[in-house]
Design an enzyme around this catalytic site. Sequence first.
Site, short mmCIF file in Angstrom:
data_model
loop_
_atom_site.label_atom_id
_atom_site.label_comp_id
_atom_site.label_asym_id
_atom_site.label_seq_id
_atom_site.Cartn_x
_atom_site.Cartn_y
_atom_site.Cartn_z
N CYS A 1 52.63 41.82 38.76
CA CYS A 1 53.99 41.90 39.21
C CYS A 1 54.75 40.44 39.39
CB CYS A 1 54.21 42.85 40.36
SG CYS A 1 55.74 43.63 40.66
N LYS A 55 46.16 38.58 42.48
CA LYS A 55 47.58 38.17 42.41
C LYS A 55 47.83 36.90 43.23
CE LYS A 55 51.85 40.53 43.40
NZ LYS A 55 52.77 41.69 43.84
N GLU A 58 50.05 48.30 39.28
CA GLU A 58 49.51 47.46 40.49
C GLU A 58 49.31 48.50 41.61
OE1 GLU A 58 51.49 44.11 43.45
OE2 GLU A 58 52.91 45.31 42.12
#
Length: 547
Positions: free
Chosen positions: A148, A112, A41
Amino acid sequence: MKIALAQINYHIGNFEHNSQKIEHAIHWAIQQKAEIIVFAELALTGYSPLDLLEYKGFIKQSEEYLQAIAEKCVGITAIVGAPAVNHSNRGKRLYNSAWILSEGKVQQVVHKSLLPNYDVFDEYRHFEPASEVNISEINGHRLAITICEDIWDTEDVPLYSRSPLEQLMKQSPEIIINIAASPFNYLQTFRREKILRENALKYKLPIVYVNQTGAQTELIFDGNSMACDDGGNIRERLANFNEEVKVIETGENWYGNPASPVPAPPSDEAITSLIHDALICGITDYFKKSGFSQAILGLSGGLDSAVVMVLAAESLGPENIRAVMLPSSFSSEHSIADARQLALNLGSRYDIIPINETFKSFENTLAETFAGTIFGVTEENIQARIRGVILMAMSNKFGHILLNTSNKSEAAVGYGTLYGDMSGGLSVLGDVYKTQVYDLARFINRKVEIIPLNTIIKPPSAELRPNQKDSDSLPEYDLLDNILYQYIELRQGEQAIINQGFDPVMVKRVIKMVNANEWKRHQTAPVLRVSPKAFGMGRRMPLVGKY
């Protein structure tokens, strides 16, 4: 499917450095005939760029370097973490994204969905969450690419109102890819394995998880990238605190597997080893990424400074550590002898600079002003501040970073002198309780006595007045640290701690000291984070509140 996991140590904002590492890994993966290479990330920028993300030039550079990296992606697909511009006229200006690069260009950008805003994370400050999610098709394979936090919504009471994985499952992916910037704490590897296992079992899919490694000031990244089959069994794991690029090959045997055993929390011995390695990583990268190579510290003959000196020597080399002993009339001979012996054991340079005359000069200067008062904490603090001035002068003169040696127990209750022993450019033990410092000392000495035994077994003392011991001012550390852990890490309130059997008077006293000394902690050096709740960016408390 052959997938390369690229676990790399990035440098925030250093696009040239980061892109070179990314391109080198891509070149290697092509030689290994990997179909896909996965990076962490925000790999290109480093995690987290914080308010650098507010500069348009920063984002422009990121996009330019991404295009250059894309040109290297011929015969392979790279998944690279980087910010992306939100081109709509609503929401935050940026997304936290996974860029899919192949055939020399950008093929897709995945955003994300779940933006953490707890502890050390503050992603919603800069990023807009994804409004929709879709799988990515690469070489005929259907991938659920997540970033994540997107896979961390498995709690019984989820933090988020939507689940990107639930939405992605409706599109029938065959594998989950998760690119992460997951900071270390001594329980985090256990928690990651638990999360991967839960997701693998829930969705009956293998998971490829790629984390970064290295340290970015307070935040330390341990790596520990891994891949598990659909039963949550770890098939491959990359190194702790080191860069590594490895190719795995998934296939039919990654499906239809029995459930893996539930991961067990680490033992006390394992936690000590992890903390040791994390602190080495934190010191090494703080110096390297700041452009410094040498450290200085006050070496008192006590346990904290001894442990910091050994960790610094391991990180930077003993030849790059300068220890300064600053004895006063209250310093014991054995403390000076222990400090000297440690420096000799390590082969580091040391200086002995007595502060008696300097202290007398202060006493003379203040004699009229202090007339009619008795020796007390003020005079103790003057000694600590004399030492701080000398250490900072040497740091300034010789270009060394001063390492702070205060531990978490002291920082928690304010047992330290601001502008004195709390001085320094980096707090090495500020997230390590005193009882854990003892564990570290024993770990360091596990093969050979490096830290003199007397340093470990003698009662701790600041040696600022005759026959002083820490226990004169504080509870015994075994008791103190237990209460502090309940209050700081577990966020238990006063009554909840008392209900566990702790003395009510002691609990109230400790909590009052913690709350009353927030102002001191706000003026100290950045603390290397190794616990689930460290002082600094992950614990935000009012300075003048009353609770």
